[in-house]
Design a protein around this motif. Structure first.
Motif, PDB file in Angstrom:
ATOM      1  N   LYS A 279       0.827  -1.208   0.000  1.00 46.87           N
ATOM      2  CA  LYS A 279       0.000   0.000   0.000  1.00 46.87           C
ATOM      3  C   LYS A 279       0.862   1.258   0.000  1.00 46.87           C
ATOM      4  CE  LYS A 279      -3.615   2.474   2.532  1.00 46.87           C
ATOM      5  NZ  LYS A 279      -4.494   2.488   3.732  1.00 46.87           N
ATOM      6  N   THR A 283       1.110   3.942  -3.116  1.00 48.49           N
ATOM      7  CA  THR A 283       0.742   5.342  -2.896  1.00 48.49           C
ATOM      8  C   THR A 283       1.904   6.264  -3.251  1.00 48.49           C
ATOM      9  OG1 THR A 283      -0.709   4.639  -1.085  1.00 48.49           O
ATOM     10  CG2 THR A 283      -0.194   6.979  -1.218  1.00 48.49           C
ATOM     11  N   SER A 540      -6.653  -0.309  -4.370  1.00 48.70           N
ATOM     12  CA  SER A 540      -7.637   0.345  -3.510  1.00 48.70           C
ATOM     13  C   SER A 540      -8.448   1.353  -4.315  1.00 48.70           C
ATOM     14  CB  SER A 540      -6.933   1.066  -2.360  1.00 48.70           C
ATOM     15  OG  SER A 540      -6.140   2.144  -2.861  1.00 48.70           O
TER      16      SER A 540
END
Length: 562
Positions: A279, A283, A540
């Protein structure tokens, strides 16, 4: 005037002490929390935040070849050169979705390690040695020498002293390890972007003054009006710059290989994300993609501004090289010399930040590959964590000293930054990318096929490069795979554009890798596989929204400036 005033030096010293001080504080905090673990030193494992990863990616990528060579290409060919930056934004999304999960799931920390686990040790060792040679002899030297040339052109400081200063500054940062590099890159990017935007604003304001106006918007509109030919992203075959950016190839051909190989199969780049969780890594890469959209404003528009000023009678002597011929690569340094005292120091700091960050990142990758993939595996397999960190630090210093010694003898300034790097990496990029992409997503790919891609891809690239000297390729002209290029002696040859050549070599490598792998399978040759499943590629909602925004911006930019 290529000198710095006291106020400029004061601004630069503020920048230097901020970066050095922050880097030292990060190093002290890191030292109290870990005991020289090699993965902590080389990868900053688990300690880089998403914003540190994103800014470090940009700081490592943007350097003298962008500020100097890309700005020079802005002078020469216009906004089209921005395709390297804008297509990179889309490429980063692809790397975040498909490449990084494979690396992290399989605990891959270096690119040779990937090749060893997917193919065999021979392929890995050959590529480890190759990458070391490429990074030191081509990349490190070009960043160092072009950066020194730029600083010399702005400050008047002797070029060798510029090289020594840049090398020393980069070594100080790199010796602190990836965590120090990653977090100081945040400060470097602040200076890079802020100083770069100031330079762009003042350059466009200078253009506006030609029309009796002031302001960035007025300058941009005047540039659009006076040099509309410099605001096309896609060149037609009759454009003199077509060999460099051959039409739709920048959208559907070799430009993808350039970018995917650079951003997805390059230790220098992927290392920033390999120590993080998925994650955080994704990002950070997405953040870097947003920053990539901004880069042409900083490095391309100033070059176009210099072109407009030149066509209106300004910069007539400043743009001339030592041979008395216009040198587009002088665009950015010339513009900096037009800036007022103080602001020139800020822009000087921005350029230095870009160079130093790239040097530190590159030499850290050299250190990582040598220590983890050569020293640990072939020289001292029982080396302790502490010894590996010591070897890594020695490698940092040795690689930088070697670059300082050989850089002046490579003729980098004569080839131009982009041309020098692309000419040498482009011979092997298609084969390397084919080896990686097939290793990722086709389990039957054999080590013999990978070895062919490594060697055969290089040989085929060389053949296609020099083929026009032995064969008339006019028959390819109508297909768009050849263009007429004027030579230095006045003659003309039909040549295959660089990006098209990469696309051809990649396609041949993939086809022959499939055939070799199928042949090996019939012979019962065993292959290694990686752990890959479709669930790894799910993103996501936040990442998906960010990716869609970037895609929308790119569609708008290419539609407006087609």
């Amino acid at each position: 005037m290529n000198t710095l005033q006291l106020a400029d030096y004061l601004v630069f010293l503020v920048y230097f002490f901020i970066v050095a001080g922050y880097g030292y504080s990060v190093y002290i905090r890191k030292k109290t929390k870990s005991i020289s673990a090699s993965h902590d030193y080389f990868l900053a494992e688990g300690s880089l935040t998403w914003w540190a990863i994103g800014t470090s990616l940009i700081a490592s990528n943007i350097s003298s070849e962008q500020f100097i060579a890309m700005s020079g290409n802005g002078f020469k060919m216009g906004l089209a050169i921005a395709t390297y930056e804008w297509m990179a934004a889309l490429t980063l999304i692809i790397v975040a979705v498909f490449f990084i999960p494979v690396y992290l799931k399989n605990k891959i920390y270096t690119m040779p390690q990937f090749l060893s686990e997917r193919y065999n040790g021979n392929v890995a060792m050959i590529m480890a040695v190759f990458w070391l040679l490429l990074y030191v002899i081509v990349n490190l030297t070009s960043i160092l020498y072009l950066g020194a040339l730029a600083i010399n052109g702005i400050s008047g400081i002797e070029i060798n002293l510029c090289m020594y200063g840049l090398a020393f500054f980069a070594i100080v940062i790199a010796l602190g390890g990836m965590k120090v590099i990653g977090y100081t890159d945040v400060v470097q990017v602040v200076f890079l972007i802020f100083g770069g935007l100031v330079t762009t604003y003042l350059a466009l304001d200078k253009v506006a003054e030609l029309n009796g106006q002031h302001g960035m918007v007025q300058g941009f509109n005047y540039m659009m009006d006076q040099s509309g030919d410099h605001f096309h992203m896609i060149f037609k075959k009759d454009n003199a710059n077509f060999p460099s950016l051959p039409g739709l190839t920048v959208l559907f051909g070799g430009m993808w290989i350039v970018n995917l190989n650079y951003w997805g199969c390059n230790q220098y780049i992927t290392q920033r994300a390999l120590g993080a969780d998925l994650k955080t890594a994704r990002t950070g890469i997405l953040f870097a993609a947003f920053l990539k959209l901004l880069m042409p404003v900083i490095v391309v528009l100033p070059g176009i501004a210099a072109y407009v000023i030149y066509t209106k009678g300004g910069l007539q002597t400043e743009m001339l090289g030592p041979d008395g011929i216009i040198n587009p690569d002088r665009s950015y340094p010339v513009l900096l010399n037009l800036l007022p005292v103080g602001l020139k120091g800020l822009s000087f700091a921005a350029l230095t930040a870009a160079v130093v960050a790239s040097l530190a990142g590159k030499v850290n990758s050299i250190s990582t590959i040598f220590t983890l993939d050569i020293f640990k595996k072939k020289i001292d397999v029982n080396a302790s964590e502490k010894k590996m960190v010591q070897v890594g630090k020695i490698t940092v210093v040795a690689a930088m000293l070697l670059a300082v010694v050989i850089a002046p003898f490579l003729g980098i300034d004569k080839k131009g930054g982009f041309e020098f790097i692309q000419e040498y990496t482009g011979f092997v990029s298609p084969g390397i990318f084919a080896m990686f992409i097939m290793g990722f997503f086709w389990k039957k790919t054999s080590s013999n096929a990978a070895m062919f891609a490594t060697i055969g891809g290089f040989v085929l690239s060389v053949i296609l490069k020099f083929l026009p000297g032995f064969m008339n390729l006019e028959f390819l002209y109508s297909t768009g795979f050849a263009t007429l290029v004027k030579q230095e002696d006045g003659t003309s040859l039909y040549e295959i554009p660089f990006l098209d050549r990469m696309g051809i070599v990649f396609a041949v490598c993939v086809l022959l890798m499939i055939l070799i792998s199928l042949f090996d399978a019939k012979k019962g040759v065993k292959v290694k596989g990686l752990e890959v499943d479709t669930a790894m590629f799910k993103v996501s909602n936040g990442f998906a929204v960010g990716a869609m925004i970037i895609c929308g911006v790119l569609v708008a930019l290419y539609s407006i400036f087609w």
